[in-house]
Design a protein around this motif. Structure first.
Motif, PDB file in Angstrom:
ATOM      1  N   GLY A 154     120.685  -6.573  72.129  1.00 55.13           N
ATOM      2  CA  GLY A 154     121.635  -7.356  72.914  1.00 55.13           C
ATOM      3  C   GLY A 154     122.665  -7.986  72.001  1.00 55.13           C
ATOM      4  N   SER A 155     123.872  -8.121  72.492  1.00 53.29           N
ATOM      5  CA  SER A 155     124.938  -8.775  71.730  1.00 53.29           C
ATOM      6  C   SER A 155     124.507 -10.188  71.359  1.00 53.29           C
ATOM      7  CB  SER A 155     126.218  -8.847  72.559  1.00 53.29           C
ATOM      8  OG  SER A 155     126.636  -7.570  72.977  1.00 53.29           O
ATOM      9  N   ASP A 156     124.877 -10.625  70.141  1.00 51.92           N
ATOM     10  CA  ASP A 156     124.456 -11.961  69.691  1.00 51.92           C
ATOM     11  C   ASP A 156     125.561 -13.007  69.776  1.00 51.92           C
ATOM     12  OD1 ASP A 156     126.068 -11.236  67.566  1.00 51.92           O
ATOM     13  OD2 ASP A 156     124.474 -11.297  66.071  1.00 51.92           O
ATOM     14  N   SER A 157     126.766 -12.600  70.182  1.00 52.20           N
ATOM     15  CA  SER A 157     127.882 -13.540  70.265  1.00 52.20           C
ATOM     16  C   SER A 157     128.998 -12.917  71.103  1.00 52.20           C
ATOM     17  CB  SER A 157     128.430 -13.847  68.869  1.00 52.20           C
ATOM     18  OG  SER A 157     129.009 -12.673  68.316  1.00 52.20           O
ATOM     19  N   LYS A 158     129.962 -13.738  71.457  1.00 54.71           N
ATOM     20  CA  LYS A 158     131.132 -13.243  72.187  1.00 54.71           C
ATOM     21  C   LYS A 158     131.884 -12.217  71.339  1.00 54.71           C
ATOM     22  CE  LYS A 158     134.593 -13.543  75.294  1.00 54.71           C
ATOM     23  NZ  LYS A 158     135.072 -12.188  75.405  1.00 54.71           N
ATOM     24  N   GLU A 159     131.982 -12.474  70.038  1.00 59.91           N
ATOM     25  CA  GLU A 159     132.677 -11.538  69.137  1.00 59.91           C
ATOM     26  C   GLU A 159     131.958 -10.184  69.102  1.00 59.91           C
ATOM     27  OE1 GLU A 159     133.767 -15.495  68.661  1.00 59.91           O
ATOM     28  OE2 GLU A 159     131.765 -14.753  68.219  1.00 59.91           O
ATOM     29  N   SER A 160     130.628 -10.209  69.034  1.00 59.16           N
ATOM     30  CA  SER A 160     129.856  -8.960  69.055  1.00 59.16           C
ATOM     31  C   SER A 160     130.059  -8.223  70.371  1.00 59.16           C
ATOM     32  CB  SER A 160     128.365  -9.235  68.861  1.00 59.16           C
ATOM     33  OG  SER A 160     128.108  -9.706  67.563  1.00 59.16           O
ATOM     34  N   THR A 161     130.012  -8.965  71.472  1.00 51.04           N
ATOM     35  CA  THR A 161     130.215  -8.361  72.793  1.00 51.04           C
ATOM     36  C   THR A 161     131.575  -7.680  72.868  1.00 51.04           C
ATOM     37  OG1 THR A 161     128.792  -9.996  73.849  1.00 51.04           O
ATOM     38  CG2 THR A 161     130.359  -8.873  75.270  1.00 51.04           C
ATOM     39  N   ASP A 162     132.595  -8.330  72.332  1.00 50.97           N
ATOM     40  CA  ASP A 162     133.947  -7.780  72.372  1.00 50.97           C
ATOM     41  C   ASP A 162     134.068  -6.477  71.583  1.00 50.97           C
ATOM     42  OD1 ASP A 162     134.721  -9.892  73.981  1.00 50.97           O
ATOM     43  OD2 ASP A 162     135.706 -10.998  72.358  1.00 50.97           O
TER      44      ASP A 162
END
Length: 138
Positions: free
Chosen positions: A117-125
């Motif tokens: 799973g993504s660990d931050s908004k930056e990773s998600t982006d």
């Protein structure tokens, strides 16, 4: 505020037949699946996805593992999706994860731990567009 995050059901969990149970857990915990597909990563694609870990000692084994079989990638949405999914996944090492989390129930070890799973908004982006175009996300 609604937020999106990326989820991957890893090759160990797909091969073991846990995908349906994991997806059910996501929905039972309020996540809405906005996009989903089953794919096989090449080693090069796995290396590109995990590029942030390039200098870590586990990079080669991780990318080899992630390209060893089918995975299911999903875009999940709910309020506080990133933090809530991190909580539902449990600690990276299943032996350290809280009872009832995905990794306790379906993970084998620190690498074969069922989900990503993504660990931050930056990773998600970075992570969501790695797998999905805007047209694929409902």
């Amino acid at each position: 505020m609604l937020e999106k995050t990326l989820s991957i059901i890893k090759p160990d969990a797909v091969k073991a037949g846990y995908s349906g149970k994991i997806i059910a857990m996501l929905e039972e915990n309020g996540f809405v699946i906005k996009a989903m597909k089953k794919i096989n990563l090449t080693k090069k694609q796995a290396e590109g996805f995990y590029i942030v870990h390039k200098d870590r000692p586990f990079y080669d084994s991780l990318t080899t593992f992630m390209s060893s079989g089918s995975i299911i990638v999903m875009v999940l949405e709910k309020e506080n999706a990133i933090a809530d999914y991190r909580e539902l996944m449990g600690a990276t090492d299943p032996s350290c994860a809280k009872a009832g989390t995905i990794r306790v129930l379906y993970g084998k070890n620190i690498e074969e731990n069922a989900v990503h799973g993504s660990d931050s908004k930056e990773s998600t982006d970075f992570e969501i567009p790695y797998f999905f175009s805007a047209l694929e996300i409902l």
